[in-house]
Design a protein around this motif. Sequence first.
Motif, PDB file in Angstrom:
ATOM      1  N   ASP A 222       0.843  -1.212   0.000  1.00 15.27           N
ATOM      2  CA  ASP A 222       0.000   0.000   0.000  1.00 15.27           C
ATOM      3  C   ASP A 222       0.870   1.250   0.000  1.00 15.27           C
ATOM      4  OD1 ASP A 222       0.910   0.262   2.685  1.00 15.27           O
ATOM      5  OD2 ASP A 222      -0.759  -0.988   3.380  1.00 15.27           O
ATOM      6  N   LEU A 223       0.206   2.391  -0.115  1.00 19.04           N
ATOM      7  CA  LEU A 223       0.932   3.669  -0.190  1.00 19.04           C
ATOM      8  C   LEU A 223       1.540   4.053   1.156  1.00 19.04           C
ATOM      9  CD1 LEU A 223      -1.345   5.810  -2.542  1.00 19.04           C
ATOM     10  CD2 LEU A 223       0.545   4.284  -3.105  1.00 19.04           C
ATOM     11  N   GLU A 224       0.944   3.605   2.252  1.00 19.73           N
ATOM     12  CA  GLU A 224       1.517   3.882   3.580  1.00 19.73           C
ATOM     13  C   GLU A 224       2.905   3.243   3.690  1.00 19.73           C
ATOM     14  OE1 GLU A 224      -2.603   4.836   3.652  1.00 19.73           O
ATOM     15  OE2 GLU A 224      -1.653   2.957   3.026  1.00 19.73           O
ATOM     16  N   SER A 225       3.038   2.025   3.167  1.00 16.75           N
ATOM     17  CA  SER A 225       4.340   1.340   3.195  1.00 16.75           C
ATOM     18  C   SER A 225       5.350   2.065   2.308  1.00 16.75           C
ATOM     19  CB  SER A 225       4.192  -0.109   2.712  1.00 16.75           C
ATOM     20  OG  SER A 225       3.219  -0.791   3.463  1.00 16.75           O
TER      21      SER A 225
ATOM     22  N   SER B 169       5.331   5.257   1.648  1.00 17.00           N
ATOM     23  CA  SER B 169       5.675   6.484   2.373  1.00 17.00           C
ATOM     24  C   SER B 169       6.710   6.197   3.463  1.00 17.00           C
ATOM     25  CB  SER B 169       4.413   7.099   2.983  1.00 17.00           C
ATOM     26  OG  SER B 169       4.723   8.191   3.794  1.00 17.00           O
ATOM     27  N   ASP B 170       6.485   5.125   4.230  1.00 21.85           N
ATOM     28  CA  ASP B 170       7.440   4.765   5.294  1.00 21.85           C
ATOM     29  C   ASP B 170       8.828   4.519   4.719  1.00 21.85           C
ATOM     30  OD1 ASP B 170       5.369   4.915   7.084  1.00 21.85           O
ATOM     31  OD2 ASP B 170       5.024   2.747   7.192  1.00 21.85           O
TER      32      ASP B 170
ATOM     33  N   ALA C  43      -4.067  10.862  -0.256  1.00 22.66           N
ATOM     34  CA  ALA C  43      -2.600  10.823  -0.280  1.00 22.66           C
ATOM     35  C   ALA C  43      -1.974  12.028   0.425  1.00 22.66           C
ATOM     36  CB  ALA C  43      -2.091  10.741  -1.718  1.00 22.66           C
TER      37      ALA C  43
ATOM     38  N   GLU D  71      -2.465  12.878   3.306  1.00 24.57           N
ATOM     39  CA  GLU D  71      -2.208  12.491   4.699  1.00 24.57           C
ATOM     40  C   GLU D  71      -0.887  11.729   4.861  1.00 24.57           C
ATOM     41  OE1 GLU D  71      -4.335  13.267   7.208  1.00 24.57           O
ATOM     42  OE2 GLU D  71      -5.788  14.211   5.867  1.00 24.57           O
ATOM     43  N   LEU D  72      -0.290  11.283   3.753  1.00 23.50           N
ATOM     44  CA  LEU D  72       0.927  10.466   3.844  1.00 23.50           C
ATOM     45  C   LEU D  72       2.108  11.301   4.339  1.00 23.50           C
ATOM     46  CD1 LEU D  72       0.610   8.503   0.458  1.00 23.50           C
ATOM     47  CD2 LEU D  72       0.198   7.595   2.765  1.00 23.50           C
TER      48      LEU D  72
END
Length: 482
Positions: free
Chosen positions: A305-308, A310-311, A392, A394-395
Amino acid sequence: MGIVAGLDSSPDFTRIVVCDTDTGAVLRQGYAPHPVESPAGGGRPSDVDPQAWLLSLGEAAGGGLLEGVQAIGVSTQQNAVVPLDAQGNTVRPAMVGGDKRTQVAAADLVDALGGREAWAQAVGCVPQAAQPVTKLRWMARTEPENAQRTAILLQAHDWLVWQLLGRPVRRTTDRGGASGTGYWSAATGGYRPDLVELALGHQVMLPEVIGPADAAGTTPEGLLISVGTGETMAAAFGLGIGLGDAVVSLGASGSVMAVHPEALVDGSGMITALADATGMHLPVVTTLNAVRTLRGAAELLGLPDLESLSDLAMKSTPGSHGLVLLPYLEGERTPNLPHTAGTLAGLRRESMKAEHLARAAFEGMLCGLADALDVLRGRGVEVRRVFLLGPAAELPAVQAAAPMLFGTQVVVPQPADYAAIGAARQAAWALGASQGTLDVRNPPVWQGAVAQVLEPGDELAVGQAVRQQFVAVREQTHPGAL
């Protein structure tokens, strides 16, 4: 003063908010999906029976939601065109959204008037596949009998307002909605019936364009209906943006818009000269590649996912160790490179790490949007702060890089249905103007959106260096594209 409602009929659902007239505080809300079947293979339908909008409106307003409401405003998806016959019946289902079948018709229209610049001068935009004027050309070529029967043209919000008022003889629209049709000019404030004829083959009746604070009418029950507008204009109004503000929307594709006192004519076709819901102008620049760039990078790196993503990007540093991604994965509109592909530059042994590619994806997407911002700045549009919209926004990787790359304060509003809130604010304005308590030139002052405010601070110089790195690769790969 009481309570008002705002209705947002988006491509997929109807949402209604009921607001306090004085402060804009949301008191209650309703929601219902449109009863529309997805086409085989998924995606959104290109043709929709407008009755579906009325059905979901009725469902969303159930349970006494509108009890005590004095006025209602209507915001709807843009680019939907509803062709009616002389009796006011729909000739065919409404043509909605972006529509690949109309791409040939768009190119056809550009040539028929003498090129992109001729269109920009005429109505402030170059025909795109989604625009009503292009859909009319497609209908004339593909469904000539339907084209011939078409006597009246309405957009989605015009049609809903007309239905709510009981289908009166008078049909109205607003500047914002009209400015997206391809046959009304924000610069002159008038229709170009000749362009309707060029597209459809004959003249038709068009709705009367009334002022931002005007009422379209009153229902037999005494409910005042404001003029209505398109979703983009309603969302800008709901956010409360003004001169010096820009809005960057992060969808699969991206858009950058700003408030400006005058219409901008752009022969290149990169700027679409829309009108806003207040009497000002809303120049818009779009990019084809925003969040789709991030999704592509996540898939390439095997991330869920996009959260991963971003991390992972946060483990790199500004400039991505020299990696630069030109994110033109679907071709690009800004710059105008419809047939190009993306480019990854700056590969060195030390830069070939997953976190640097992740960071380059975020920086590439945001630098592409910064290029779009610079198109507006280059035409004299003042940008003192940027509102960043979309999930996005919020990332952490977006929030870390956006202020330094845009070179200005970035505001990330709390998620809310700003289009519905904007429609409610328009209703409050029309109500106040009709009662003599509000000036037709000044909308009601409502409390602003709850938001995070991010400053570029000490990172500004670093951000400019990253932008220069991106621009150098863009110029080398696509000389003179911007």
